[in-house]
Design an enzyme around this catalytic site. Sequence first.
Site, PDB file in Angstrom:
ATOM      1  N   HIS A  30       0.817  -1.183   0.000  1.00  0.00           N
ATOM      2  CA  HIS A  30       0.000   0.000   0.000  1.00  0.00           C
ATOM      3  C   HIS A  30       0.852   1.234   0.000  1.00  0.00           C
ATOM      4  CE1 HIS A  30       0.553  -1.913   3.870  1.00  0.00           C
ATOM      5  NE2 HIS A  30       1.027  -0.746   4.211  1.00  0.00           N
ATOM      6  N   ASN A  76       4.514   5.626   5.611  1.00  0.00           N
ATOM      7  CA  ASN A  76       3.291   4.851   5.527  1.00  0.00           C
ATOM      8  C   ASN A  76       2.969   4.237   6.890  1.00  0.00           C
ATOM      9  OD1 ASN A  76       5.562   3.306   4.005  1.00  0.00           O
ATOM     10  ND2 ASN A  76       4.251   1.661   4.749  1.00  0.00           N
ATOM     11  N   ASP A  77       2.765   2.958   6.971  1.00  0.00           N
ATOM     12  CA  ASP A  77       2.130   2.318   8.132  1.00  0.00           C
ATOM     13  C   ASP A  77       2.631   2.811   9.484  1.00  0.00           C
ATOM     14  OD1 ASP A  77       1.703   0.899   5.858  1.00  0.00           O
ATOM     15  OD2 ASP A  77       2.081  -1.063   6.725  1.00  0.00           O
ATOM     16  N   PRO A  78       1.697   3.093  10.410  1.00  0.00           N
ATOM     17  CA  PRO A  78       2.091   3.243  11.815  1.00  0.00           C
ATOM     18  C   PRO A  78       2.452   1.871  12.373  1.00  0.00           C
ATOM     19  CG  PRO A  78      -0.296   3.295  11.624  1.00  0.00           C
ATOM     20  CD  PRO A  78       0.245   3.221  10.226  1.00  0.00           C
TER      21      PRO A  78
END
Length: 587
Positions: A30, A76-78
């Site tokens: 993503h 992006n992702d935490p």
Amino acid sequence: MGTHSLHRKILLAFSMEVSKVLWFLILGCHLCVMISRHGVEASHNVYPEFQSLSSLQVDQLHRTGFHFQPPRNWINDPNGPMYYKGLYHLFYQYNPKGAVWGNIVWAHSISTDMINWKALEPAIYPSKPFDLNGCWSGSATILPGDKPVILYTGIDPQQRQVQNYAIPSNASDPFLLHWTKPDNNPLVVPGRDMNASAFRDPTTAWLGQDGYWRMLVGSKRKHRGMAYLYRSKDFMTWIKAQHPLHSAANTGMWECPDFYPVALSGQNGLDTSFDGKDVKHVLKVSLDLTRYEYYTVGTYDKKNDRYVPDKNSVDGWSGLRYDYGNFYASKSFFDAKKNRRILWGWANESDSSQNDVRKGWAGIQAIPRMVWLDNNKKQLLQWPIKELESLRGKTVQMGNRQLKKGEHVEVEGITAAQADVDVTFSLPNLDNAEPFDPSWVNAQDLCAQKGSKVQGVVGPFGLLTLASKNLEEYTPVFFRIFKAPNKHVVLMCSDARSSSLSKGLYRPSFAGFVDVDLSAGKLSLRSLIDHSVVESFGAGGKTCITSRVYPSIAVFKNAHLYAFNNGSETVTIDNLNAWSMNRPRMN
């Protein structure tokens, strides 16, 4: 992080609204936005010419004012948020060298309130054989004795996704500045019968009454998404359970799974290892196929280590979502300081990678949300953390203001490009509402068909955010109410189609249905407006939608905010409060 399918190399072409064709090489997750007629997709797109191109100048035009984002480059992702020794820690996937995905490390910031942040040195970066080709998403677990451990996915020399751990070099340091990756890594490797390129994102572990730790790892078997379950007595030796905790056919890869208990009543959160009565469990997965997140509410059978969704809780594409817009790869944690569960989510960009390189940054984190179980026991409620209100500045109020068909009224006196607005509408008699067609099962399609410009009966009504003075640009967030045989159906939309005059942008009409009781004749909407993001909460957090938008006229002081009604029935602004939002400390 969530998506790391290095086994796939699919060349896709798709057309955008301006009939431009872009070609992308998809490697899995993503990390860069693509546009299709069916919604947002994203992947570990590889742009070797951009990966290490650090911008000398950061474009401020669409940078957010009060959402979390570093000074420059790609995020992006935490990962692994946690509360430890008086500080909140946020780790997140970060490219220190450029504004597209690549060179990923675990960046690290600390805060006392999850609003004002101080950046530290990266906590984890590729350095050992077991993560030499990537340090991707994972979670944090605090072991007995106040000992934090990070579990994360590494990519080894064979391009396998393996599960590793890291521990603080000095656990007495509240900043947790330095982390060590012991040489007994990896802790978990994919078995011979498993897809080694679809095996990632370990969850926060939980401790059972039998003394065994458990964690989940997201994966798939052919087209079946699954959460593999692993057990360990000492947190070092992990054995895969015979059966996954849960799986669902035709859902594809389950990324970034999250599994936690919720109380049957009240807003207090529960520790992930809580073992008691009067709880439900939530299983959230990020679906690689749709680029959206879905969750179910159900029962955790501790004896057999199986999770069973409730009968009215649906797995997969028609199920519940945390957020019906730009929101992915989320991670929750238990905040022991205030006894609440906090949800972090990544809001990706909706412009091109070339634009990201030009502006020198990409990606933000949504405002952290408190989550708890609704009184109906069927879904979660979400609400921005209370600490956000500390940024509120100048305020304006409006009340008892009728909105007749075609009217819009400006909310003046605040900074409309950087605002928090909370409004409650009083509804007219709903007997005349438009009939609901039972074939309207897809809220996003319905919003595209019946947008803010399409006159209805009860609605569309709501807010025109990030609007230019003459409405050449605006992002409407609105409700539309329909009449079904036994109830009323509420549609909530955040429609980006009119958000910008710029070309080549992804401008979807995001939408979700709102399961709300209208017997009181009122409906509320809160929107956090922040230059290039509109994060909205309908009916007290029953339905949430995050939109990324890039106005060209409605920017800075030229942005306006309106309340509007385009239904034939008059609605009334019962109460509206709006605040200019100050900037937090980000250093």
